[in-house]
Design a protein around this motif. Structure first.
Motif, PDB file in Angstrom:
ATOM      1  N   HIS B 136      11.344  -5.872 -34.017  1.00 21.54           N
ATOM      2  CA  HIS B 136      10.272  -5.136 -33.682  1.00 21.54           C
ATOM      3  C   HIS B 136      10.398  -3.693 -34.201  1.00 21.54           C
ATOM      4  O   HIS B 136       9.155  -3.234 -34.719  1.00 21.54           O
ATOM      5  N   LEU B 145       0.521  -2.331 -33.037  1.00 27.51           N
ATOM      6  CA  LEU B 145       0.190  -2.556 -31.584  1.00 27.51           C
ATOM      7  C   LEU B 145      -0.796  -1.301 -31.527  1.00 27.51           C
ATOM      8  O   LEU B 145      -1.686  -1.246 -30.577  1.00 27.51           O
ATOM      9  N   TRP B 146      -0.481  -0.100 -31.897  1.00 22.98           N
ATOM     10  CA  TRP B 146      -1.243   0.863 -31.851  1.00 22.98           C
ATOM     11  C   TRP B 146      -2.616   0.684 -32.655  1.00 22.98           C
ATOM     12  O   TRP B 146      -3.571   1.042 -31.957  1.00 22.98           O
ATOM     13  N   ALA B 149      -4.811  -1.619 -30.275  1.00 20.11           N
ATOM     14  CA  ALA B 149      -4.793  -1.116 -28.949  1.00 20.11           C
ATOM     15  C   ALA B 149      -6.015   0.115 -28.982  1.00 20.11           C
ATOM     16  O   ALA B 149      -6.978   0.068 -27.923  1.00 20.11           O
ATOM     17  N   ASN B 169      -0.226  -9.511 -30.440  1.00 22.52           N
ATOM     18  CA  ASN B 169       0.812  -9.490 -29.372  1.00 22.52           C
ATOM     19  C   ASN B 169       1.866 -10.788 -29.567  1.00 22.52           C
ATOM     20  O   ASN B 169       2.984 -10.642 -29.851  1.00 22.52           O
ATOM     21  N   GLU B 173       5.671 -11.038 -31.380  1.00 23.58           N
ATOM     22  CA  GLU B 173       6.641 -11.518 -30.661  1.00 23.58           C
ATOM     23  C   GLU B 173       7.416 -12.830 -31.442  1.00 23.58           C
ATOM     24  O   GLU B 173       8.671 -12.802 -31.653  1.00 23.58           O
ATOM     25  N   GLY B 245      -0.552  -9.783 -17.285  1.00 20.85           N
ATOM     26  CA  GLY B 245      -1.781 -10.625 -17.246  1.00 20.85           C
ATOM     27  C   GLY B 245      -1.721 -12.197 -17.990  1.00 20.85           C
ATOM     28  O   GLY B 245      -0.232 -12.352 -18.480  1.00 20.85           O
ATOM     29  N   SER B 248       0.051 -12.503 -21.742  1.00 23.87           N
ATOM     30  CA  SER B 248       1.278 -12.484 -22.025  1.00 23.87           C
ATOM     31  C   SER B 248       2.171 -13.629 -21.484  1.00 23.87           C
ATOM     32  O   SER B 248       2.984 -13.843 -22.081  1.00 23.87           O
ATOM     33  N   ALA B 249       1.513 -14.283 -20.284  1.00 22.01           N
ATOM     34  CA  ALA B 249       2.391 -15.342 -19.803  1.00 22.01           C
ATOM     35  C   ALA B 249       2.274 -16.433 -20.851  1.00 22.01           C
ATOM     36  O   ALA B 249       3.095 -17.285 -21.028  1.00 22.01           O
ATOM     37  N   THR B 252       4.562 -16.298 -23.622  1.00 23.32           N
ATOM     38  CA  THR B 252       5.963 -16.693 -23.282  1.00 23.32           C
ATOM     39  C   THR B 252       5.957 -18.127 -23.503  1.00 23.32           C
ATOM     40  O   THR B 252       6.960 -18.675 -24.029  1.00 23.32           O
ATOM     41  N   ARG B 255       5.809 -19.020 -27.087  1.00 25.24           N
ATOM     42  CA  ARG B 255       7.007 -19.005 -27.729  1.00 25.24           C
ATOM     43  C   ARG B 255       7.933 -20.027 -27.714  1.00 25.24           C
ATOM     44  O   ARG B 255       8.815 -20.555 -28.581  1.00 25.24           O
TER      45      ARG B 255
END
Lengths: 128, 296
Positions: B136, B145-146, B149, B169, B173, B245, B248-249, B252, B255
């Protein structure tokens, strides 16, 4: 001479350890005592820390919102705003929390997972 | 969107974008007559200018906000966390649940691990986590990300901005996962993800050798992991760890399933086609707008 960062750290450690507010003088004595017994003695080769330095460090910490001073007495006495554990909790809340722009501030190894997903992953671990 | 408004607004001012812009500059800076532009053209031009300013301004504002939070975070870390022997730029914080994250900041970037994580992971799993975080940092994912966002902040009502942020995002990852795989085995990384995600250390420390583990995970659970993402993640996203949220779940889950059952890479010809298609989609309209001006 230790860097300001190291001094701030040492001062916070002492403030977190002590229950009551301390004056800058006491703080200097505590610091001197600490570095004398600690292996950090090399950081201050025979040099006493000036009270002004301690005051500088304390006011820097005050500006950062970590230390508050009692203005009623003279000399002023300083104490930690909240405990070490509280600060850690604050940090972790920032990391784990779902603040909208948290995702941009730092990158976590694992985002949050749902309960069912966590269960699945645990099962996966059990199998392997 | 900006481009469309700009082009529409400049349409009467010139045959192509460059001529149009030149005419516009003449109107703005040298008081040339504006009679050629109708009301709607002026409206579109103003809207384009406003939107551009809004985007740039939000980008800067987000930068300032992110930097302020990072600085505060770093200050606290400097007082609370202790450096780890594992390498420079690695800090350990005294916290029980397994947490790993990185705080980007140029030369002052740090990777933070919790006590709980160090206790839960084997050394090689820990290395996988560290490599992931270092990827990262070294690939400057914070810039992505910046930008995304900020884009989302600027146009929160625009669904694409949210989708884009979520997709970016997930993708970073996976990029970081791939970087971690260069030095550690796939099974190690999967275990690291699973342990951190389930928030507990496994109760059976007596593990088989790595190769053994790999075959069992690969054959047994390729489809199993993907299913909860499809079914339950929207409903109960705050059930675990009180945060996060659904997005993001799902990341994972994606991934892990991607690691467990990797899809074969696209055929060479097809991939070239997709890449060429996207490139043309970007290049052709731009070229059509600019080239006549450059040639003429």
């Amino acid at each position: 001479m230790a860097s300001l960062g190291e001094l701030e750290r040492a001062v916070m450690d002492l403030l977190w350890a002590s229950q009551e507010a301390v004056t800058a003088n006491t703080m200097r004595d505590l610091l001197a005592h600490n570095t004398g017994t600690d292996d950090g003695a090399a950081a201050h080769p025979g040099k006493e820390l000036a009270v002004t330095t301690v005051l500088t460090v304390l006011s820097r910490l005050e500006k950062k919102g970590l230390v508050e001073r009692e203005r009623g007495t003279r000399p002023h006495r300083y104490q930690a705003v909240s405990s070490r554990a509280d600060h850690t909790a604050e940090l972790m809340h920032e990391v784990l929390g779902s603040a909208p722009d948290r995702e941009a501030v730092l990158a976590r190894f694992i985002g949050s997972v749902t309960e069912s997903e966590a269960a699945t992953l645990r099962k996966l671990l059990g199998q392997s | 969107m900006i481009g469309a408004m700009l082009v529409y607004g400049l349409e009467p001012a010139g045959d192509n974008l460059i001529a149009g812009l030149r005419t516009l500059a003449g109107m703005v800076f040298f008081n040339a007559p504006t009679t050629s532009l109708g009301f709607w053209h002026l409206f579109a031009l103003s809207a384009a200018a406003l939107l551009t300013a809004h985007l740039v301004f939000t980008l800067l504002l987000t930068y300032v906000k992110i930097e302020r939070q990072r600085r505060r975070h770093r200050e606290l870390l400097a007082l609370l966390a202790s450096p780890d022997a594992g390498g420079p730029g690695t800090l350990v914080i005294n916290h029980d649940s397994p947490v790993a994250y990185c705080l980007p900041g140029g030369a002052r970037s740090v990777t933070v691990l919790s006590d709980g994580l160090m206790a839960a992971l084997e050394p090689n799993e820990l290395r996988a986590v560290l490599n992931h975080e270092n990827a990262h940092l070294s690939q400057r994912h914070d810039l992505l990300l910046w930008a995304f966002a900020a884009w989302r902040q600027a146009l929160p009502w625009f669904p694409t901005t949210r989708l884009a942020q979520v997709a970016v995002n997930s993708l970073i990852e996976m990029l970081a996962d791939d970087a971690a795989l260069k030095s550690e085995s796939k099974a190690t990384l999967i275990r690291a993800i699973a342990i951190v995600a389930s928030g507990a250390s496994p109760s059976n420390p007596a593990m088989g050798p790595l190769g053994n583990k790999k075959t069992t995970t690969d054959s047994d659970s390729g489809g199993m992991v993907t299913s909860p993402a499809a079914t339950g993640s929207d409903v109960e996203d705050s059930a675990f760890g009180g945060s996060g949220g659904a997005a993001s779940a799902r990341t994972t889950a994606t991934r892990v399933s991607r690691l467990l059952s990797p899809k074969p890479p696209l055929a060479r010809g097809f991939r070239a086609l997709v890449l060429a298609g996207s490139a043309l989609l970007l290049a052709v309209p731009t070229a059509l707008l600019f080239v006549p001006g450059l040639l003429g």
